[in-house]
Design an enzyme around this catalytic site. Structure first.
Site, PDB file in Angstrom:
ATOM      1  N   GLY A   1     -21.024  56.772  71.577  1.00 40.95           N
ATOM      2  CA  GLY A   1     -21.635  55.605  70.605  1.00 40.95           C
ATOM      3  C   GLY A   1     -21.586  57.256  68.896  1.00 40.95           C
ATOM      4  O   GLY A   1     -21.478  57.846  69.321  1.00 40.95           O
TER       5      GLY A   1
ATOM      6  N   GLN B   1     -22.584  60.411  60.730  1.00 40.14           N
ATOM      7  CA  GLN B   1     -21.512  61.734  61.623  1.00 40.14           C
ATOM      8  C   GLN B   1     -20.745  61.792  60.878  1.00 40.14           C
ATOM      9  O   GLN B   1     -20.145  62.941  61.472  1.00 40.14           O
ATOM     10  CB  GLN B   1     -21.829  61.566  62.837  1.00 40.14           C
ATOM     11  CG  GLN B   1     -23.303  61.418  63.344  1.00 40.14           C
ATOM     12  CD  GLN B   1     -23.624  60.974  64.785  1.00 40.14           C
ATOM     13  OE1 GLN B   1     -23.657  59.688  65.382  1.00 40.14           O
ATOM     14  NE2 GLN B   1     -23.406  62.214  65.934  1.00 40.14           N
TER      15      GLN B   1
ATOM     16  N   CYS C   1     -24.688  65.416  71.607  1.00 39.89           N
ATOM     17  CA  CYS C   1     -24.501  64.477  70.447  1.00 39.89           C
ATOM     18  C   CYS C   1     -23.461  65.213  69.982  1.00 39.89           C
ATOM     19  O   CYS C   1     -23.047  66.526  69.910  1.00 39.89           O
ATOM     20  CB  CYS C   1     -25.669  64.627  69.303  1.00 39.89           C
ATOM     21  SG  CYS C   1     -25.852  64.065  67.959  1.00 39.89           S
ATOM     22  N   LEU C   2     -22.707  64.246  69.720  1.00 38.61           N
ATOM     23  CA  LEU C   2     -21.124  64.796  68.872  1.00 38.61           C
ATOM     24  C   LEU C   2     -21.046  66.496  67.740  1.00 38.61           C
ATOM     25  O   LEU C   2     -20.365  65.926  67.128  1.00 38.61           O
ATOM     26  CB  LEU C   2     -20.006  63.239  68.540  1.00 38.61           C
ATOM     27  CG  LEU C   2     -19.847  62.852  68.969  1.00 38.61           C
ATOM     28  CD1 LEU C   2     -18.647  61.578  69.074  1.00 38.61           C
ATOM     29  CD2 LEU C   2     -18.605  63.672  69.737  1.00 38.61           C
TER      30      LEU C   2
ATOM     31  N   HIS D   1     -30.815  57.206  70.435  1.00 34.12           N
ATOM     32  CA  HIS D   1     -30.457  57.970  69.870  1.00 34.12           C
ATOM     33  C   HIS D   1     -29.304  57.277  68.925  1.00 34.12           C
ATOM     34  O   HIS D   1     -29.704  58.174  67.730  1.00 34.12           O
ATOM     35  CB  HIS D   1     -29.315  58.903  71.138  1.00 34.12           C
ATOM     36  CG  HIS D   1     -28.565  59.640  70.719  1.00 34.12           C
ATOM     37  ND1 HIS D   1     -28.477  60.902  71.049  1.00 34.12           N
ATOM     38  CD2 HIS D   1     -27.290  60.195  69.276  1.00 34.12           C
ATOM     39  CE1 HIS D   1     -28.045  62.082  70.551  1.00 34.12           C
ATOM     40  NE2 HIS D   1     -26.928  61.458  69.485  1.00 34.12           N
ATOM     41  N   GLU D   2     -28.528  56.898  68.718  1.00 37.99           N
ATOM     42  CA  GLU D   2     -27.847  56.050  67.099  1.00 37.99           C
ATOM     43  C   GLU D   2     -28.475  55.541  66.174  1.00 37.99           C
ATOM     44  O   GLU D   2     -28.385  55.496  64.973  1.00 37.99           O
ATOM     45  CB  GLU D   2     -27.129  54.743  67.491  1.00 37.99           C
ATOM     46  CG  GLU D   2     -25.737  55.536  68.682  1.00 37.99           C
ATOM     47  CD  GLU D   2     -25.443  56.794  68.699  1.00 37.99           C
ATOM     48  OE1 GLU D   2     -25.217  57.114  67.498  1.00 37.99           O
ATOM     49  OE2 GLU D   2     -24.925  57.760  69.350  1.00 37.99           O
TER      50      GLU D   2
ATOM     51  N   HIS E   1     -30.098  58.123  64.271  1.00 35.54           N
ATOM     52  CA  HIS E   1     -29.149  58.267  62.994  1.00 35.54           C
ATOM     53  C   HIS E   1     -29.300  58.188  62.070  1.00 35.54           C
ATOM     54  O   HIS E   1     -29.214  58.871  60.746  1.00 35.54           O
ATOM     55  CB  HIS E   1     -27.936  58.826  64.310  1.00 35.54           C
ATOM     56  CG  HIS E   1     -27.213  59.972  65.086  1.00 35.54           C
ATOM     57  ND1 HIS E   1     -27.211  61.072  64.134  1.00 35.54           N
ATOM     58  CD2 HIS E   1     -26.643  59.843  66.013  1.00 35.54           C
ATOM     59  CE1 HIS E   1     -27.107  62.250  65.188  1.00 35.54           C
ATOM     60  NE2 HIS E   1     -26.513  61.513  66.031  1.00 35.54           N
TER      61      HIS E   1
HETATM   62 CO    CO Z   1     -26.224  61.919  68.472  1.00 35.46          CO
END
Ligand code: CO
Length: 175
Positions: free
Chosen positions: A44, A49, A89-90, A131-132, A135
């Protein structure tokens, strides 16, 4: 491909703006976000991000083309149950921790054609979606980490904070 913005860049803490109109610019951002998510082996990705403070989320829990989804202005409207599991997380390279989430969620959004979209999810997909959607509200997984995991990731977070602004990601143009 877009550069992934990493912690502690302040854009990750901002409440992202609603999309008013799904136009070519939005479609272009979505295409680049999908590329970037796959290149990073993520399941995701949210627009903040990649440095775009808009309420756009892409996800694909399996990597199969048929499972690719785009959420415009996603809203978590129902959640119940509880579960705990590991997340990464990226935007936090090498950081993993245990996170408590609801086990069942319902999300309302628009798809890329402006149609109403309702996504109900449990388990892993529910975790990805929470999670997304977090964000785009400026909430990060470290905010929801168990106390034990927080202690374990403290040094890694400090390292990210110290390298912020002078890391290799500041070179730009590389990806
Ligand atoms: Co993340």
């Amino acid at each position: 491909m877009l550069n992934i913005i990493t912690y502690p860049d302040p854009i990750l803490r901002r409440r992202a703006e609603e999309i008013e109109e799904i136009n070519d610019a939005v479609r272009e951002v979505v295409a680049r976000m999908l590329e970037t998510m796959y290149a990073g082996h993520g399941v995701g990705l949210a627009a903040p991000q990649v440095g775009i403070s808009k309420r756009i989320v892409v996800f694909n829990p399996t990597g199969e083309a048929a499972d690719e989804r785009v959420l415009i202005n996603p809203k978590l409207v129902e959640h119940r149950g509880a579960m705990e599991g590991e997340e990464g997380c990226l935007s936090f390279p090498e950081v993993y921790g245990m996170i408590r989430r609801s086990s069942h969620v319902k999300i309302l959004a628009y798809d890329l054609d402006g149609n109403d979209l309702e996504v109900t999810a449990t388990d892993f997909l529910a975790r990805v979606l929470q999670h997304e959607v977090d964000h785009v509200d400026g909430t990060l997984f470290i905010d929801r980490m168990t106390a034990e995991s927080r202690v374990r990731v403290r040094e890694a977070l400090k390292a990210l904070e110290e390298s912020f602004g002078r890391g290799p990601e500041e070179g730009g143009g590389k990806s």
